[in-house]
Design a protein around this motif. Structure first.
Motif, PDB file in Angstrom:
ATOM      1  N   LEU A  87      83.849 -26.192  -1.901  1.00 41.77           N
ATOM      2  CA  LEU A  87      82.877 -26.064  -2.985  1.00 41.77           C
ATOM      3  C   LEU A  87      83.579 -25.976  -4.330  1.00 41.77           C
ATOM      4  N   ALA A  88      84.653 -25.201  -4.399  1.00 39.92           N
ATOM      5  CA  ALA A  88      85.401 -25.089  -5.652  1.00 39.92           C
ATOM      6  C   ALA A  88      85.921 -26.442  -6.106  1.00 39.92           C
ATOM      7  N   ALA A 128      74.871 -24.365  -7.136  1.00 33.69           N
ATOM      8  CA  ALA A 128      75.971 -23.401  -7.066  1.00 33.69           C
ATOM      9  C   ALA A 128      76.719 -23.374  -8.393  1.00 33.69           C
ATOM     10  N   TYR A 129      77.469 -22.288  -8.591  1.00 35.00           N
ATOM     11  CA  TYR A 129      78.318 -22.135  -9.764  1.00 35.00           C
ATOM     12  C   TYR A 129      79.708 -21.690  -9.307  1.00 35.00           C
ATOM     13  N   VAL A 130      80.734 -22.104 -10.066  1.00 34.63           N
ATOM     14  CA  VAL A 130      82.111 -21.741  -9.749  1.00 34.63           C
ATOM     15  C   VAL A 130      82.820 -21.330 -11.032  1.00 34.63           C
ATOM     16  N   GLU A 148      85.547 -17.468  -8.167  1.00 31.58           N
ATOM     17  CA  GLU A 148      84.320 -16.777  -7.791  1.00 31.58           C
ATOM     18  C   GLU A 148      83.227 -17.827  -7.664  1.00 31.58           C
ATOM     19  N   LEU A 149      82.525 -17.816  -6.536  1.00 29.19           N
ATOM     20  CA  LEU A 149      81.511 -18.814  -6.227  1.00 29.19           C
ATOM     21  C   LEU A 149      80.147 -18.150  -6.168  1.00 29.19           C
ATOM     22  N   THR A 150      79.151 -18.821  -6.683  1.00 31.62           N
ATOM     23  CA  THR A 150      77.785 -18.329  -6.613  1.00 31.62           C
ATOM     24  C   THR A 150      76.927 -19.417  -5.979  1.00 31.62           C
ATOM     25  N   VAL A 151      76.329 -19.109  -4.831  1.00 33.89           N
ATOM     26  CA  VAL A 151      75.526 -20.083  -4.085  1.00 33.89           C
ATOM     27  C   VAL A 151      74.070 -19.655  -4.130  1.00 33.89           C
ATOM     28  N   CYS A 195      79.135 -19.355   3.722  1.00 34.58           N
ATOM     29  CA  CYS A 195      79.506 -18.424   2.656  1.00 34.58           C
ATOM     30  C   CYS A 195      80.547 -17.412   3.117  1.00 34.58           C
ATOM     31  N   GLY A 242      84.612 -22.325   0.903  1.00 31.38           N
ATOM     32  CA  GLY A 242      84.893 -21.883  -0.452  1.00 31.38           C
ATOM     33  C   GLY A 242      85.809 -22.838  -1.185  1.00 31.38           C
TER      34      GLY A 242
END
Length: 210
Positions: A110-111, A205-207, A173-176, A101, A107
């Motif tokens: 994941l995106a 996760a969310y992007v 913006e990433l949310t793990v 993270c 990052g």
């Protein structure tokens, strides 16, 4: 694709995490029991330099924790806060292991996985000049991939290290999710996963684009 090695690693990944995880504010479980590896998935680094692996682990009867890691052959500048530890790999030598993270390579990976649907990387061994593919231990899927390419993610501007962990980069913006239990009210394109014993996919996760 991720080339794996039949190698000796000291300390092991689980040994590193057993020492590091109990110090995280979002950790729940027994700190004095051996960690159990539940499943894992990997992403590719387009430059081929950084290993990117996410482990799902559990301590005793506690919840399943999601721990993204990056493996590097040298320290990452300015990332001491995110260092999990170092390990000696019998093929690759010393590896610096980071909470991914805090690593911009993670990052970007994941995106890409969430917004374009690239999915996880295929894992394989080289055996006598032949490629031996290892079956994945879990399945991951993006809900609504819609882009062909992702804008350059750039450096990490801010990390809010909680559950979930929020990572703010130049273009996304990433949310793990750290503990894979109930999370509500989260927005963005979603990555989900399922594994043996968990047949209904859970959010990972969310992007969102900035």
């Amino acid at each position: 694709m991720a080339l794996l090695y039949r190698a000796e690693v000291r300390p092991t990944k689980l040994e590193l995490l057993a020492a590091w995880l109990p110090g995280r504010a979002w950790f729940q479980g027994q700190a004095d029991v051996a960690l159990e590896r539940v499943a894992a998935y990997r992403f590719d680094d387009p430059a081929g330099r950084v290993g990117i692996e996410t482990l799902l682990v559990r301590a005793g009867a506690g919840p399943i924790h999601q721990v993204p890691l990056t493996y590097r052959d040298a320290p990452l500048d300015g990332a001491q806060r995110w260092l999990v530890g170092t390990m000696e790999h019998s093929v690759l030598g010393r590896r610096w292991v980071y909470d991914a993270c805090g690593d911009p390579v993670y990052g970007a990976a994941l995106a890409s996985a969430v917004l374009t649907g690239t999915g996880q990387s295929e894992e394989y061994f080289e055996v006598d000049g032949r490629r031996e593919v290892r079956a994945p231990s879990m399945a991951i899927s993006a809900d609504d991939p819609r882009l062909v390419t992702v804008p350059p993610v750039g450096s990490i501007d801010k990390v809010e290290d909680g559950d979930p962990t929020r990572i703010v980069c130049e273009s996304v913006e990433l949310t793990v999710l750290r503990r894979l239990d109930a999370h509500t009210g989260l927005s963005g394109s979603r990555l989900t996963g399922s594994w043996e014993g968990q047949h209904s996919a859970l959010p990972l996760a969310y992007v969102s684009l900035r």
